[in-house]
Design a protein around this motif. Structure first.
Motif, PDB file in Angstrom:
ATOM      1  N   LEU A  74       0.732  -1.435   0.325  1.00  0.00           N
ATOM      2  CA  LEU A  74       0.055   0.352  -0.198  1.00  0.00           C
ATOM      3  C   LEU A  74       0.942   1.214   0.223  1.00  0.00           C
ATOM      4  CD1 LEU A  74      -2.914  -0.832   2.544  1.00  0.00           C
ATOM      5  CD2 LEU A  74      -2.401  -0.945  -0.038  1.00  0.00           C
ATOM      6  N   SER A  75       1.813   1.283   0.637  1.00  0.00           N
ATOM      7  CA  SER A  75       2.859   2.485   1.065  1.00  0.00           C
ATOM      8  C   SER A  75       4.062   2.723   0.014  1.00  0.00           C
ATOM      9  CB  SER A  75       3.403   2.423   2.207  1.00  0.00           C
ATOM     10  OG  SER A  75       4.150   1.632   2.344  1.00  0.00           O
ATOM     11  N   ARG A  76       4.031   1.612  -0.635  1.00  0.00           N
ATOM     12  CA  ARG A  76       4.730   2.402  -1.544  1.00  0.00           C
ATOM     13  C   ARG A  76       4.335   1.890  -2.643  1.00  0.00           C
ATOM     14  NH1 ARG A  76       8.267  -1.206  -3.560  1.00  0.00           N
ATOM     15  NH2 ARG A  76      10.201   0.111  -3.817  1.00  0.00           N
ATOM     16  N   MET A  77       3.996   1.302  -2.872  1.00  0.00           N
ATOM     17  CA  MET A  77       3.050   1.752  -4.408  1.00  0.00           C
ATOM     18  C   MET A  77       2.324   2.783  -4.274  1.00  0.00           C
ATOM     19  SD  MET A  77       3.374  -0.682  -6.624  1.00  0.00           S
ATOM     20  CE  MET A  77       2.840   0.255  -7.805  1.00  0.00           C
ATOM     21  N   GLY A  78       1.426   3.231  -3.371  1.00  0.00           N
ATOM     22  CA  GLY A  78       0.790   4.628  -3.340  1.00  0.00           C
ATOM     23  C   GLY A  78       2.056   5.644  -3.524  1.00  0.00           C
ATOM     24  N   SER A  79       2.892   5.666  -3.161  1.00  0.00           N
ATOM     25  CA  SER A  79       3.721   6.255  -2.895  1.00  0.00           C
ATOM     26  C   SER A  79       4.727   6.459  -4.260  1.00  0.00           C
ATOM     27  CB  SER A  79       4.712   6.606  -1.796  1.00  0.00           C
ATOM     28  OG  SER A  79       5.329   5.793  -2.074  1.00  0.00           O
ATOM     29  N   GLU A  80       5.343   5.510  -4.771  1.00  0.00           N
ATOM     30  CA  GLU A  80       5.393   5.732  -5.572  1.00  0.00           C
ATOM     31  C   GLU A  80       4.877   6.109  -7.390  1.00  0.00           C
ATOM     32  OE1 GLU A  80       9.143   3.904  -8.063  1.00  0.00           O
ATOM     33  OE2 GLU A  80       8.537   3.845  -6.052  1.00  0.00           O
ATOM     34  N   VAL A  81       3.330   5.160  -6.868  1.00  0.00           N
ATOM     35  CA  VAL A  81       2.556   5.893  -8.552  1.00  0.00           C
ATOM     36  C   VAL A  81       2.265   7.610  -8.668  1.00  0.00           C
ATOM     37  CG1 VAL A  81       0.711   5.922  -9.412  1.00  0.00           C
ATOM     38  CG2 VAL A  81       1.285   3.654  -8.715  1.00  0.00           C
ATOM     39  N   ALA A  82       1.908   8.278  -7.076  1.00  0.00           N
ATOM     40  CA  ALA A  82       1.997   9.278  -7.096  1.00  0.00           C
ATOM     41  C   ALA A  82       3.280  10.280  -7.281  1.00  0.00           C
ATOM     42  CB  ALA A  82       2.323   9.840  -5.173  1.00  0.00           C
ATOM     43  N   ILE A 157      -3.906   1.706  -7.755  1.00  0.00           N
ATOM     44  CA  ILE A 157      -5.248   2.438  -7.203  1.00  0.00           C
ATOM     45  C   ILE A 157      -5.617   4.210  -6.528  1.00  0.00           C
ATOM     46  CG2 ILE A 157      -8.088   3.039  -6.525  1.00  0.00           C
ATOM     47  CD1 ILE A 157      -8.046  -0.347  -7.196  1.00  0.00           C
ATOM     48  N   LEU A 158      -4.616   3.773  -4.931  1.00  0.00           N
ATOM     49  CA  LEU A 158      -4.465   5.096  -4.016  1.00  0.00           C
ATOM     50  C   LEU A 158      -3.934   6.583  -4.644  1.00  0.00           C
ATOM     51  CD1 LEU A 158      -4.202   3.475  -0.596  1.00  0.00           C
ATOM     52  CD2 LEU A 158      -5.799   4.028  -1.505  1.00  0.00           C
ATOM     53  N   GLY A 159      -2.429   5.949  -5.391  1.00  0.00           N
ATOM     54  CA  GLY A 159      -1.769   6.449  -5.567  1.00  0.00           C
ATOM     55  C   GLY A 159      -1.964   7.522  -6.867  1.00  0.00           C
ATOM     56  N   SER A 160      -3.230   6.650  -7.847  1.00  0.00           N
ATOM     57  CA  SER A 160      -3.348   7.051  -8.879  1.00  0.00           C
ATOM     58  C   SER A 160      -4.628   8.480  -8.764  1.00  0.00           C
ATOM     59  CB  SER A 160      -4.035   5.950  -9.983  1.00  0.00           C
ATOM     60  OG  SER A 160      -3.300   5.397 -10.301  1.00  0.00           O
ATOM     61  N   TYR A 161      -5.420   7.999  -7.323  1.00  0.00           N
ATOM     62  CA  TYR A 161      -6.293   8.631  -7.157  1.00  0.00           C
ATOM     63  C   TYR A 161      -6.027  10.169  -6.608  1.00  0.00           C
ATOM     64  CZ  TYR A 161      -8.838   6.005 -11.213  1.00  0.00           C
ATOM     65  OH  TYR A 161      -9.355   5.419 -11.659  1.00  0.00           O
ATOM     66  N   THR A 162      -4.888  10.216  -5.426  1.00  0.00           N
ATOM     67  CA  THR A 162      -4.162  10.800  -4.633  1.00  0.00           C
ATOM     68  C   THR A 162      -3.798  11.981  -5.067  1.00  0.00           C
ATOM     69  OG1 THR A 162      -2.396   9.572  -3.699  1.00  0.00           O
ATOM     70  CG2 THR A 162      -4.548   9.239  -2.392  1.00  0.00           C
ATOM     71  N   ASP A 163      -3.725  13.225  -4.710  1.00  0.00           N
ATOM     72  CA  ASP A 163      -3.139  14.406  -5.062  1.00  0.00           C
ATOM     73  C   ASP A 163      -1.660  14.285  -4.782  1.00  0.00           C
ATOM     74  OD1 ASP A 163      -3.322  14.763  -2.488  1.00  0.00           O
ATOM     75  OD2 ASP A 163      -3.915  16.459  -2.869  1.00  0.00           O
ATOM     76  N   SER A 164      -1.069  13.651  -4.076  1.00  0.00           N
ATOM     77  CA  SER A 164       0.788  14.163  -3.648  1.00  0.00           C
ATOM     78  C   SER A 164       0.573  12.250  -3.324  1.00  0.00           C
ATOM     79  CB  SER A 164       0.732  14.527  -2.724  1.00  0.00           C
ATOM     80  OG  SER A 164      -0.081  14.350  -1.935  1.00  0.00           O
ATOM     81  N   GLN A 165       2.663  12.714  -2.865  1.00  0.00           N
ATOM     82  CA  GLN A 165       3.002  11.429  -2.100  1.00  0.00           C
ATOM     83  C   GLN A 165       2.871  11.457  -1.010  1.00  0.00           C
ATOM     84  OE1 GLN A 165       7.145  10.184  -3.133  1.00  0.00           O
ATOM     85  NE2 GLN A 165       7.079  12.239  -4.415  1.00  0.00           N
ATOM     86  N   ASP A 166       2.367  12.428   0.061  1.00  0.00           N
ATOM     87  CA  ASP A 166       2.044  11.931   1.145  1.00  0.00           C
ATOM     88  C   ASP A 166       0.726  11.985   1.118  1.00  0.00           C
ATOM     89  OD1 ASP A 166       4.351  13.534   2.084  1.00  0.00           O
ATOM     90  OD2 ASP A 166       4.171  15.564   1.772  1.00  0.00           O
ATOM     91  N   GLY A 167      -0.227  12.076   0.449  1.00  0.00           N
ATOM     92  CA  GLY A 167      -1.645  12.321   0.575  1.00  0.00           C
ATOM     93  C   GLY A 167      -1.451  10.786  -0.352  1.00  0.00           C
ATOM     94  N   ALA A 168      -0.884   9.869  -0.920  1.00  0.00           N
ATOM     95  CA  ALA A 168      -0.966   7.985  -1.190  1.00  0.00           C
ATOM     96  C   ALA A 168      -0.724   7.550   0.207  1.00  0.00           C
ATOM     97  CB  ALA A 168      -0.095   7.905  -1.457  1.00  0.00           C
ATOM     98  N   VAL A 169       0.505   8.046   0.747  1.00  0.00           N
ATOM     99  CA  VAL A 169       0.957   7.801   2.588  1.00  0.00           C
ATOM    100  C   VAL A 169      -0.248   7.855   2.953  1.00  0.00           C
ATOM    101  CG1 VAL A 169       2.736   7.134   4.561  1.00  0.00           C
ATOM    102  CG2 VAL A 169       3.322   7.683   1.980  1.00  0.00           C
ATOM    103  N   ALA A 170      -0.926   8.621   3.497  1.00  0.00           N
ATOM    104  CA  ALA A 170      -1.705   8.796   4.778  1.00  0.00           C
ATOM    105  C   ALA A 170      -3.468   7.925   4.240  1.00  0.00           C
ATOM    106  CB  ALA A 170      -2.765  11.058   4.744  1.00  0.00           C
TER     107      ALA A 170
END
Length: 257
Positions: A74-82, A157-170
């Protein structure tokens, strides 16, 4: 280049990118270790008591494994996509033969290697620190791999729709924490209200923990699902969910941003 060559090249790049980030490497392995030390060695289980950690130590093995199988993708993929979106890297990726699904597959392979190593460390520490008697089964490997595929899809999915890396991690923490404790990991189903059980069954992590418990806990006696062995049935359900979520994750990755 063939599909295999493209995925292999991207996997190598992703692995080198990971090991260069020493802080990420440290906390990927440090966090589950701390969890085991606190809950397994300091708090300890109390099978004769009540409340939390009232089950034998082996009962919580799926929960410890779920920490890395859930949070790392979740954290790695979310932040990587963002991060790729912020750097317009997907726009550059669109000019190459590498597809979004292939890129996600390569990142998933990297996560699978990382989580596989972390899982070995976790199992060793659980045995040493808690004395848990774990039954090792070949099915444990596909459970971890399928779980990684599933939650890498969620992270994408999280990284694609959040507005930043911080948002993806949150967002990953906001989704991961409830899933971790409400998917039959550290809290038994009997400790939750009856009306909450259908919601537990909606979590992909529930099928991971039920299946891992069925193959690692010698004393577990899970009920069959539609007459099928629970270890195989839960793996099949998790695999179907993983395939759907991975496809959605690949589709959600932007071609341009």
């Amino acid at each position: 280049m063939s599909v295999a060559s493209r995925v292999r090249a991207e996997t190598g790049a992703g692995w080198r990118s990971f090991i260069r980030r020493r802080t990420a490497v440290f906390f990927t392995f440090f966090f589950p270790v701390i969890l085991i030390v606190i809950f397994g060695a300091l708090v300890r289980t109390d099978p004769a008591g009540g409340g939390l950690f009232a089950e034998p130590p082996v009962y919580y093995v799926p929960g410890y494994l779920a920490v890395v199988v859930l949070f790392t993708p979740l954290s790695r993929m979310g932040s990587e996509v963002a991060r790729h979106r912020e750097g317009n890297r997907f726009e550059k990726l669109a000019t190459t033969p590498l597809t979004r699904a292939e890129w996600l597959l390569a990142q998933t392979v990297v996560n699978a290697v990382i989580i596989g190593l972390a899982s070995l460390l976790i199992l060793g520490l659980v045995i040493v620190l808690t004395g848990a008697e774990i039954a090792f089964s070949p099915l444990l490997v596909p459970y971890i791999l399928v779980g990684v595929v599933c939650f890498c899809g969620v992270g994408a999915i999280l990284g694609s729709y959040t507005d930043s890396q911080d948002g993806a991690v949150a967002a990953s923490n906001g989704i991961g924490l409830p899933l971790l404790f409400l998917s039959e990991t550290f809290i038994t189903l009997e400790q939750l209200p009856g009306w909450f059980e259908p919601l537990v069954n909606l979590s992909p992590l529930t099928y991971f923990t039920r299946g891992v418990r069925a193959v690692t806990d010698p004393g577990a006696n899970p009920a069959t699902i539609a007459g099928v062995d629970p270890a195989l049935a839960n793996l099949a359900i998790l695999a179907v969910l993983a395939g759907i979520i991975f496809a959605l994750g690949a589709r959600s990755i932007p071609q341009t941003d």
